[in-house]
Design an enzyme around this catalytic site. Structure first.
Site, PDB file in Angstrom:
ATOM      1  CE  LYS A 112      37.606  12.549  76.110  1.00 21.06           C
ATOM      2  NZ  LYS A 112      36.704  11.911  75.155  1.00 21.06           N
ATOM      3  NE  ARG A 134      22.589  26.576  85.824  1.00 22.77           N
ATOM      4  CZ  ARG A 134      21.979  26.481  87.009  1.00 22.77           C
ATOM      5  NH1 ARG A 134      22.540  25.835  87.995  1.00 22.77           N
ATOM      6  NH2 ARG A 134      20.792  27.029  87.192  1.00 22.77           N
TER       7      ARG A 134
HETATM    8  C1  NCD Z   1      20.198  29.463  91.323  1.00 23.46           C
HETATM    9  C2  NCD Z   1      21.326  29.505  90.302  1.00 23.46           C
HETATM   10  O1  NCD Z   1      21.867  28.485  89.901  1.00 23.46           O
HETATM   11  O2  NCD Z   1      21.647  30.620  89.913  1.00 23.46           O
HETATM   12  N1  NCD Z   1      19.671  28.182  91.552  1.00 23.46           N
HETATM   13  C3  NCD Z   1      18.808  27.595  90.712  1.00 23.46           C
HETATM   14  O3  NCD Z   1      18.870  27.727  89.522  1.00 23.46           O
HETATM   15  N2  NCD Z   1      17.845  26.866  91.285  1.00 23.46           N
HETATM   16  C4  NCD Z   1      20.567  30.129  92.576  1.00 23.46           C
HETATM   17  C5  NCD Z   1      21.708  29.564  93.347  1.00 23.46           C
HETATM   18  O4  NCD Z   1      22.472  28.715  92.893  1.00 23.46           O
HETATM   19  O5  NCD Z   1      21.867  30.010  94.495  1.00 23.46           O
END
Ligand code: NCD
Length: 339
Positions: A112, A134
């Site tokens: 949003k 993340r």
């Molecule tokens: C990795 C990432 O997200 O950086 N994967 C993960 O965390 N298992 C590597 C990837 O996405 O290739």
């Protein structure tokens, strides 16, 4: 407040000893957040690995729930897709008895128009103990950690760092090889877009391993040699005598243009098959952080070779490592304002 780590299960004696030394202040994690591997000393890395090692054995027992994070709240805030990292953090937090909330962008106010910082401040007002974040932008997790007063764990920011992945890789290597120092480790594939590669380079350097990067020229940033690695553009040469072969996914979601002519050609020159693997040591360990592109960076038969491949074990180590990170970060006395 320092949270006293409790030992719910006496039978896990190693874990109990670790926890009591930890609770008595004999061992201490010196950072408020885990934003990257860069800057961590080998002692701190070993502390995280030792703590995780105890959790591995503990998790293999049937009656294995702990309570050291009981009453604590962990929020998983994922602005990017994830399967194994998010579920692994969730399982780790639950194993330690914490309350866990999973927030993904698809269901959040970010859709949003709320900014990263607004979202963080809103969540911060709910007094979580740890935010696991993340984000697709390098540096976004650090920025967020400066605005909140709880511990922040970087679960991957852009192409910058993915510290818990490097730690779980290190734990896998240490358990299989008995040590990390002195090993020759090849990291192969899409280095340019990989936070996993960067965190692993920092960790392996800190722990005294020798790192080689193998990729087409277009997938290796020119500045990377400054990180103290050897660069190869040929798998046969780069894999010579390696102890560990770590493959990386081609991260097409981060590619703006064609970095190689075709998938077929990429596999031919850079995909790990038995022929190329024959250049490494006979007992070389095969690793991949997942998700794997079978037939692109790795042949299925190599990935599934139970004698050589540690890929499934990496997933198991992920839970133990994330338990260690949560345990150590929630036990420190100050919240926020650190590195
Ligand atoms: C990795 C990432 O997200 O950086 N994967 C993960 O965390 N298992 C590597 C990837 O996405 O290739």
């Amino acid at each position: 407040m320092v949270k006293t780590a409790t030992c719910a299960f006496r039978k896990a004696s190693l874990l109990c000893r670790f926890m009591s030394e930890f609770a008595s202040g004999k061992i201490r994690f010196p950072h408020s957040h885990l934003l990257g591997i860069e800057g961590l000393t080998s002692n701190v890395i070993s502390l995280l690995l030792d703590c995780a090692e105890n959790f591995v054995e503990h998790n293999r027992q049937t009656d294995n729930k702990l309570s050291s994070l009981s009453g604590r709240t962990i929020i998983n805030l994922f602005f990017e897709e994830s399967t194994r990292t998010r579920t692994s953090f969730e399982l780790a937090a639950k194993q330690l008895g914490a309350n866990v909330i999973n927030m993904s962008v698809a269901t959040s106010s970010v859709k949003k128009g709320e900014t990263l910082i607004d979202t963080a401040m809103t969540l911060n007002a709910m007094h979580p103990d740890v935010l696991v974040v993340r984000h697709s932008e390098s540096g976004a997790v650090k920025l967020l950690s400066e605005k909140v007063n709880c511990a922040v764990i970087n679960a991957g920011d852009g192409r910058h760092e993915h510290p818990t992945q490097a730690l779980l890789d290190a734990l896998t290597i240490r358990r299989r090889k008995g040590h990390i120092s002195g090993l020759l480790v090849a990291i192969c594939g899409d280095i340019a877009h990989s936070r996993v590669a960067r965190s692993n380079i920092h960790l392996l350097n800190a722990m005294g391993a020798q790192v080689r990067l193998i990729a087409p020229k277009t997938l290796i940033p020119s500045s990377i040699a400054k990180m103290g690695v050897e660069v190869f553009n040929n798998m046969e040469e780069g894999l010579q005598d390696c102890d560990i072969v770590m493959m990386l996914r081609l991260q097409s979601e981060r590619m703006s243009s064609g970095f190689f002519p075709s998938i077929r050609e990429y596999f031919h020159f850079f995909g790990l098959d038995y022929k190329k693997l024959a250049n490494a040591k006979d007992d070389a360990l095969i690793m991949h952080p997942g998700p794997m592109n079978r037939g692109v960076e790795i042949a299925s038969e190599v990935a599934d070779d139970l004698g050589r491949s540690a890929i499934r074990e990496q997933v198991e180590m992920g839970v133990a490592v994330r338990m260690a990170c949560l345990e150590l970060l929630t036990a420190i006395s100050t919240k926020g304002n650190g590195t």
